[in-house]
Scaffold this motif. Sequence first.
Motif: not given
Length: 511
Positions: A499-504, A479-494
């Motif tokens: 926008r909700v980021l997992p890291s927040r 779960f933590l690994e999947d959240l990190r991957k999604l957070d990285k992808a979303l963080s690269q968007q404008q």
Amino acid sequence: MTPRPPFSWFVRKFIWNSMSLLIFRFKKAKPIPLPPENPEPLRAVPLSQRIPGIEINNIRMADHIPPGETSKVMFYSFALRTWLSRVFPPVVTGLPEIADDINVAMDQALNRCYRALYPAPSLPAELGHAGSPEIGDLATSSPFACFLTRDGDGTYVWDFRDLDAHEVYGGLRPLGSRVFFAVDKAARKLKATRIECVLGDIDASDDRWNEAVRTALCAASTQVSMVNHFNWVHLACGGPFAIATRNNLGFHHPMCRLMWPHMFGTQNSNFLVTEGQMLPGGDFETVFSFTHAGMCNLFARSYDGYRASVMVPRLDWRDRGLEDGGFDAPVQDNLTQIFDVMLAHTTRYIEAYYPSDENLQRDEPVQAWLRALEATIPNGIGGVTGGEVTRSSIARLAAGFIFMAAVQHELLGSMMWNYQMWVDKIPVRIHTDGRRVSVDVFQRLLNANFNLNVDRAKLMVDFSYLALDDRGRAAFKMFLEDLRKLDKALSQQQTAFWRVLPSRLDANINA
């Protein structure tokens, strides 16, 4: 020129701002402990019994805060706030309005002590238009996206008409309103075309359009804070979820370990924050438009309207009639991405412990948990489970609770910092004589939103220490690994403030 407030206001402001800053500075997240081995059962009692002074009987709250979930810092700070509200209230009548320039007003309310602890509010692009904001953009690209529905004749609307059923203070504009949207198929966007409100039935060509927009956005701001966030996330869902889990899933039960990080501290938070916000003189009645009686009536009525399917983005979208709408829905896409990661987590976890649906159905603690949830969450949980007990339905329900505690609490609560503070665009109350909001109301709104961003236990931590065995540990780590991957992808968007980021995200709704 805006009159200078009296000296007594600056004393009052110093005391209340110091309180807000101290809470923010000293409230630090602590690691979530293991669940207790022999928890004392919780009883759900009427809110009027748990907190005398809040005369609401259909909303229920745990009869006590469980040992291990209390916080002395929170208890004493909130007790002091409650006492101060009675003897030295932060909002009084007769103070001048805020400066005409919202940036000046913000600078006067948000000094460098605040800015040293947390960034100042940023203006979302959807609010940056000259004149009134384009509600069509906010309907799909803001925390207010939760309000869009398709009515019986296929029209897209925001419907806040029920707000007229609750008493507002004299001199404030009633908020009951309805916004109608049309789809611009070429642009794949919504456009607000008409607003019904106390000002009349107004279309976009009417010279009262801007005031109608302000009325609708004031209604949206009020509804999101009082109903969708506090009444539904905290009271209608979060509280019953935590009570049912603690009472029915024991220390050695795998489902207890799955749910524990997302419910720990709920009763402590709900009790203390309800006192601060809903007792006479609390945040809600001094910031928003409703009298104390009107606020209580709003909570009692809207509590019974909660539906559990709001915890599952695709189900919520379907229930609001928004499938195949022909317009882009950025917030919905964002929420669906995050929910899918949570659903993958709960599915992996449940399948690791239950080889078949029959195994799950024979688990009496799970059955007791589901019965308790069905009985205590308004309108039950059938909107999520479909009335079935299968691995997929319970995984969906469990993911919904994680989504509620982490994502909805963030989107409807903490993220309002970048929306609600721009009261020139989204008023928190509207005076019928045209006056702007007063300096003390604005300051209390700021302090309330500021403290929604206190440090909490984060979602993106390794919860594998809570697991019973290697099966659970592997699921938590994935779960933590999947959240990190999604957070990285979303963080690269404008950058977008909706926008909700997992890291927040926080792990739970603990204040």
